[in-house]
Design a protein around this motif. Sequence first.
Motif, PDB file in Angstrom:
ATOM      1  N   HIS A  54       1.073  -0.935   0.192  1.00  0.00           N
ATOM      2  CA  HIS A  54       0.016   0.183  -0.053  1.00  0.00           C
ATOM      3  C   HIS A  54       1.273   1.061  -0.176  1.00  0.00           C
ATOM      4  CE1 HIS A  54       0.536  -1.011   4.497  1.00  0.00           C
ATOM      5  NE2 HIS A  54       0.631   0.434   4.507  1.00  0.00           N
ATOM      6  N   HIS A  56       1.906   5.437   0.633  1.00  0.00           N
ATOM      7  CA  HIS A  56       1.640   6.323   1.872  1.00  0.00           C
ATOM      8  C   HIS A  56       1.551   7.878   0.587  1.00  0.00           C
ATOM      9  CE1 HIS A  56       0.571   3.754   5.447  1.00  0.00           C
ATOM     10  NE2 HIS A  56       1.691   3.008   5.010  1.00  0.00           N
ATOM     11  N   GLU A  61       5.206   6.049   7.205  1.00  0.00           N
ATOM     12  CA  GLU A  61       5.385   5.609   8.159  1.00  0.00           C
ATOM     13  C   GLU A  61       6.789   4.440   8.612  1.00  0.00           C
ATOM     14  OE1 GLU A  61       1.990   2.336   9.342  1.00  0.00           O
ATOM     15  OE2 GLU A  61       2.925   1.824   7.535  1.00  0.00           O
ATOM     16  N   TYR A  63       8.606   1.281  10.830  1.00  0.00           N
ATOM     17  CA  TYR A  63       8.534   0.012  11.150  1.00  0.00           C
ATOM     18  C   TYR A  63       9.507  -0.281  12.195  1.00  0.00           C
ATOM     19  CZ  TYR A  63       4.588  -1.630   8.119  1.00  0.00           C
ATOM     20  OH  TYR A  63       3.771  -1.596   7.638  1.00  0.00           O
ATOM     21  N   HIS A  95       4.590   0.176   0.618  1.00  0.00           N
ATOM     22  CA  HIS A  95       5.534  -0.699   0.952  1.00  0.00           C
ATOM     23  C   HIS A  95       4.293  -1.777   1.749  1.00  0.00           C
ATOM     24  CE1 HIS A  95       4.720   0.874   5.733  1.00  0.00           C
ATOM     25  NE2 HIS A  95       3.836   1.279   4.903  1.00  0.00           N
TER      26      HIS A  95
HETATM   27 MN    MN Z   1       2.232   1.108   6.015  1.00  0.00          MN
END
Ligand code: MN
Length: 164
Positions: A54, A56, A61, A63, A95
């Motif tokens: 998906h 952004h 974002e 992780y 990502h």
């Molecule tokens: Mn994401």
Amino acid sequence: MTREGEREIVKVEKPSGGEGYILKEALLGAEELGAHCKMFSKVTLPPHSELGHHEHHGETETYYILSGEGIYEDNGTKIPAKPGDVFFCKDGDGHGIRNDGEEDVVFAALSSIGGEARLSDIYAEIDGHKKAVSNPHWKDKVRQVLQMYSSFYSRERGVWAIAA
Ligand code: MN
């Protein structure tokens, strides 16, 4: 503060079109997140599950892998993910992450807003939501909100940003 076991855990099936499911545990509430953070969560990705690809827009974002080993996908490139690794998805990038192993992959996900977004992306995000379905003038309402609050400003025609 909150302690382990006190926070709500939400199960999301087929996240972003991926197989299996994830468990999402919000570590902070909306008030604590403030104006520039959208989400700070612990995410558990069980074996043979995938958080599908998906993109952004208007946000980034991060992780931070806490345990387990998975395969992170960065704009289509697959990268092994191990505890201690940090993956940053910048505004406009896409990502995903999958777990082909036998133990859970657990990571912290931090999502910050404050970039810019095309009006068309904002519409795409909102289209189909309950309030949009019941209000035929929802696009006018979106533009009205963007124009009303000084937190938003237009960088160029059809592109909106959040004031620092
Ligand atoms: Mn994401």
